[in-house]
Design a protein around this motif. Structure first.
Motif, PDB file in Angstrom:
ATOM      1  N   TRP A  65     -11.244  -3.779  -0.540  1.00  0.00           N
ATOM      2  CA  TRP A  65     -11.363  -5.241  -0.507  1.00  0.00           C
ATOM      3  C   TRP A  65     -10.790  -5.844  -1.793  1.00  0.00           C
ATOM      4  CZ3 TRP A  65     -16.524  -8.110  -1.661  1.00  0.00           C
ATOM      5  CH2 TRP A  65     -16.353  -9.485  -1.469  1.00  0.00           C
ATOM      6  N   GLU A  66     -11.026  -5.172  -2.908  1.00  0.00           N
ATOM      7  CA  GLU A  66     -10.533  -5.654  -4.200  1.00  0.00           C
ATOM      8  C   GLU A  66      -9.054  -5.351  -4.417  1.00  0.00           C
ATOM      9  OE1 GLU A  66     -13.219  -3.611  -6.734  1.00  0.00           O
ATOM     10  OE2 GLU A  66     -14.975  -4.714  -5.981  1.00  0.00           O
ATOM     11  N   HIS A  67      -8.457  -4.580  -3.496  1.00  0.00           N
ATOM     12  CA  HIS A  67      -7.030  -4.245  -3.590  1.00  0.00           C
ATOM     13  C   HIS A  67      -6.349  -4.626  -2.276  1.00  0.00           C
ATOM     14  CE1 HIS A  67      -8.682  -1.816  -6.873  1.00  0.00           C
ATOM     15  NE2 HIS A  67      -7.467  -1.849  -7.406  1.00  0.00           N
ATOM     16  N   PRO A  68      -6.126  -5.928  -2.064  1.00  0.00           N
ATOM     17  CA  PRO A  68      -5.586  -6.403  -0.794  1.00  0.00           C
ATOM     18  C   PRO A  68      -4.176  -5.921  -0.485  1.00  0.00           C
ATOM     19  CG  PRO A  68      -5.633  -8.168  -2.426  1.00  0.00           C
ATOM     20  CD  PRO A  68      -6.392  -7.028  -3.017  1.00  0.00           C
ATOM     21  N   GLU A  69      -3.525  -5.330  -1.462  1.00  0.00           N
ATOM     22  CA  GLU A  69      -2.187  -4.799  -1.209  1.00  0.00           C
ATOM     23  C   GLU A  69      -2.225  -3.486  -0.419  1.00  0.00           C
ATOM     24  OE1 GLU A  69      -3.554  -2.757  -4.987  1.00  0.00           O
ATOM     25  OE2 GLU A  69      -3.790  -4.731  -4.053  1.00  0.00           O
ATOM     26  N   LEU A  70      -3.428  -2.906  -0.277  1.00  0.00           N
ATOM     27  CA  LEU A  70      -3.578  -1.621   0.407  1.00  0.00           C
ATOM     28  C   LEU A  70      -3.974  -1.823   1.869  1.00  0.00           C
ATOM     29  CD1 LEU A  70      -5.582   0.317  -2.337  1.00  0.00           C
ATOM     30  CD2 LEU A  70      -3.147   0.579  -1.796  1.00  0.00           C
ATOM     31  N   SER A  71      -3.266  -1.163   2.763  1.00  0.00           N
ATOM     32  CA  SER A  71      -3.612  -1.160   4.184  1.00  0.00           C
ATOM     33  C   SER A  71      -3.438   0.255   4.725  1.00  0.00           C
ATOM     34  CB  SER A  71      -2.722  -2.128   4.973  1.00  0.00           C
ATOM     35  OG  SER A  71      -3.059  -3.481   4.727  1.00  0.00           O
ATOM     36  N   GLY A  72      -4.038   0.509   5.887  1.00  0.00           N
ATOM     37  CA  GLY A  72      -3.898   1.822   6.510  1.00  0.00           C
ATOM     38  C   GLY A  72      -5.233   2.379   6.952  1.00  0.00           C
ATOM     39  N   ILE A  73      -5.221   3.613   7.386  1.00  0.00           N
ATOM     40  CA  ILE A  73      -6.419   4.318   7.836  1.00  0.00           C
ATOM     41  C   ILE A  73      -6.707   5.426   6.834  1.00  0.00           C
ATOM     42  CG2 ILE A  73      -7.424   5.745   9.663  1.00  0.00           C
ATOM     43  CD1 ILE A  73      -5.557   4.185  11.623  1.00  0.00           C
ATOM     44  N   TYR A  74      -7.942   5.453   6.346  1.00  0.00           N
ATOM     45  CA  TYR A  74      -8.312   6.372   5.275  1.00  0.00           C
ATOM     46  C   TYR A  74      -9.603   7.118   5.610  1.00  0.00           C
ATOM     47  CZ  TYR A  74      -4.990   3.760   2.380  1.00  0.00           C
ATOM     48  OH  TYR A  74      -3.861   3.164   1.881  1.00  0.00           O
ATOM     49  N   ASN A  75      -9.647   8.380   5.219  1.00  0.00           N
ATOM     50  CA  ASN A  75     -10.896   9.130   5.312  1.00  0.00           C
ATOM     51  C   ASN A  75     -11.900   8.569   4.321  1.00  0.00           C
ATOM     52  OD1 ASN A  75     -10.134  10.940   7.310  1.00  0.00           O
ATOM     53  ND2 ASN A  75      -9.329  12.445   5.851  1.00  0.00           N
ATOM     54  N   CYS A  76     -13.150   8.483   4.759  1.00  0.00           N
ATOM     55  CA  CYS A  76     -14.244   8.054   3.884  1.00  0.00           C
ATOM     56  C   CYS A  76     -15.264   9.183   3.849  1.00  0.00           C
ATOM     57  CB  CYS A  76     -14.863   6.754   4.392  1.00  0.00           C
ATOM     58  SG  CYS A  76     -16.034   5.996   3.247  1.00  0.00           S
ATOM     59  N   GLY A  77     -14.969  10.165   3.039  1.00  0.00           N
ATOM     60  CA  GLY A  77     -15.834  11.322   2.839  1.00  0.00           C
ATOM     61  C   GLY A  77     -15.652  11.788   1.411  1.00  0.00           C
ATOM     62  N   THR A  78     -16.467  12.745   0.988  1.00  0.00           N
ATOM     63  CA  THR A  78     -16.414  13.196  -0.402  1.00  0.00           C
ATOM     64  C   THR A  78     -15.328  14.231  -0.645  1.00  0.00           C
ATOM     65  OG1 THR A  78     -17.960  15.032  -0.084  1.00  0.00           O
ATOM     66  CG2 THR A  78     -18.910  12.852  -0.548  1.00  0.00           C
ATOM     67  N   GLY A  79     -14.865  14.880   0.427  1.00  0.00           N
ATOM     68  CA  GLY A  79     -13.907  15.962   0.267  1.00  0.00           C
ATOM     69  C   GLY A  79     -14.574  17.297   0.007  1.00  0.00           C
ATOM     70  N   THR A  80     -15.914  17.310   0.024  1.00  0.00           N
ATOM     71  CA  THR A  80     -16.680  18.547  -0.198  1.00  0.00           C
ATOM     72  C   THR A  80     -17.650  18.762   0.948  1.00  0.00           C
ATOM     73  OG1 THR A  80     -16.578  18.247  -2.597  1.00  0.00           O
ATOM     74  CG2 THR A  80     -18.258  19.759  -1.753  1.00  0.00           C
ATOM     75  N   GLY A  81     -17.592  19.933   1.553  1.00  0.00           N
ATOM     76  CA  GLY A  81     -18.511  20.251   2.639  1.00  0.00           C
ATOM     77  C   GLY A  81     -19.746  20.983   2.140  1.00  0.00           C
ATOM     78  N   HIS A  82     -20.867  20.744   2.811  1.00  0.00           N
ATOM     79  CA  HIS A  82     -22.119  21.440   2.486  1.00  0.00           C
ATOM     80  C   HIS A  82     -22.737  21.945   3.779  1.00  0.00           C
ATOM     81  CE1 HIS A  82     -22.419  20.178  -1.771  1.00  0.00           C
ATOM     82  NE2 HIS A  82     -21.836  19.066  -1.350  1.00  0.00           N
ATOM     83  N   THR A  83     -23.370  23.095   3.724  1.00  0.00           N
ATOM     84  CA  THR A  83     -24.029  23.631   4.907  1.00  0.00           C
ATOM     85  C   THR A  83     -25.312  22.860   5.188  1.00  0.00           C
ATOM     86  OG1 THR A  83     -25.409  25.263   3.753  1.00  0.00           O
ATOM     87  CG2 THR A  83     -23.160  25.936   4.336  1.00  0.00           C
TER      88      THR A  83
END
Length: 321
Positions: free
Chosen positions: A231-249
């Motif tokens: 929201w604070e970077h209106p120049e950015l558009s697209g589809i993005y993953n929203c995860g930590t990048g780290t998996g846990h059991t």
């Protein structure tokens, strides 16, 4: 005016809370309060007005909606029940309604930040990158989300305003009480432990051992941080993953609950037949694209997030006070 669809829901009410924390309350909440339990999520939140989702959707479809100047739409409203197999309902609610709202925003150059889902990756056997070759919907919910993402991809080159989709991984945190079977693992297992003195997990499946299924768990506060960054970077558009990048059991995750509560054991139960072939045994966000967009606010460590959320569950049954 800021519009938050699904503003009485889990992630939506957390967006409103964080807006309030910034001193912002010129907010229109759009939701469906047929499930009156969601009213509890609105207590303590400050907002300008509320509108029923059906009325809102109809005005969007008719192009008659008008509430004055709108500077952003956070679109969190959707049916998120992955066990709902009414495909017609899913497409009408999650797909057609989202298309109408997107068109409205595009015509007026209103930033449109919306909820997608990691369920669009299906089993994950092709990876978790924001590319078509990784996508595989296993149920109507995932299909409705995937189809809207595909529609967004077609619209992006035509848009003069910001459009961002967030593929949420396994989000947990306060204000999810109404989600029942769709509530996070920590919410369900915390209450199971209080009632029975133990936590049940699925036996091994799909090549994974007992309780060794892996998920990318992300705290809802971190989700809102990601959304607000864009929201604070209106120049950015697209589809993005929203995860930590780290998996846990699952085992790691629930051990955090047991440690906080100071009691409990784990019992493994047979994997349900109804979920075979429709269940994600492994998820882990590829955050390459998110990091390339400059996101630098980090993520809460899992054990710290579990401890904080358990404390809220203990003190106020999972609601903000």
């Amino acid at each position: 005016m800021k519009i938050v669809t699904g503003g009485a829901g889990f992630i939506g009410s957390n967006i409103v809370k964080q807006l309030n924390n910034r001193g912002i309350d010129d907010i229109l909440i759009v939701d469906d309060l047929t499930d009156g339990r969601k009213c509890r999520n609105l207590q303590g939140l400050s907002f300008y007005d509320y509108m029923d989702y059906e009325d809102f959707a109809q005005e969007m479809a008719d192009d008659t909606f008008d509430c004055g100047y709108i500077d952003v739409v956070f679109h969190e409203g959707a049916c998120s029940d992955t066990m709902n197999y009414d495909g017609r309902y899913m497409m009408k609610n999650n797909y057609e309604g989202s298309k109408n709202l997107l068109r409205y925003c595009m015509q007026r150059k209103i930033p449109f930040l919306y909820a997608s889902s990691a369920s669009t990756y299906g089993s994950g056997k092709h990876g978790f990158r924001e590319t078509p070759e990784c996508e595989q919907a296993l149920n109507p919910y995932a299909y409705s989300k995937l189809q809207f993402d595909r529609f967004v991809r077609r619209m992006l080159p035509l848009s003069k305003g910001q459009i961002v989709g967030f593929r949420y991984f396994n989000v947990f945190g306060p204000q999810e009480n109404h989600k029942d079977r769709m509530a996070s693992l920590i919410y369900q297992k915390y209450h199971e432990l209080q009632k029975t003195g133990k936590i049940t997990l699925f036996e091994g499946t799909g090549g994974f051992g007992n309780g060794e299924q892996v998920r990318d768990f992300i705290y809802v506060n971190d989700v809102v941080n990601v959304i607000f960054y864009f929201w604070e970077h209106p120049e950015l558009s697209g589809i993005y993953n929203c995860g930590t990048g780290t998996g846990h059991t699952f085992n790691d995750f629930v051990h955090g609950i047991i440690e906080y509560c100071g009691k409990g054991t784990i019992e493994y139960v047979p994997f349900p037949e109804i979920l075979k072939g429709k269940y994600q045994s492994y998820t882990q966000a590829d955050t390459t694209k998110l990091m390339a967009a400059g996101y630098d606010r980090g993520f809460t460590l899992l054990h710290e997030a579990v401890k904080e959320y358990c404390s809220i569950l203990e003190k106020s049954d999972g609601y903000y006070e």
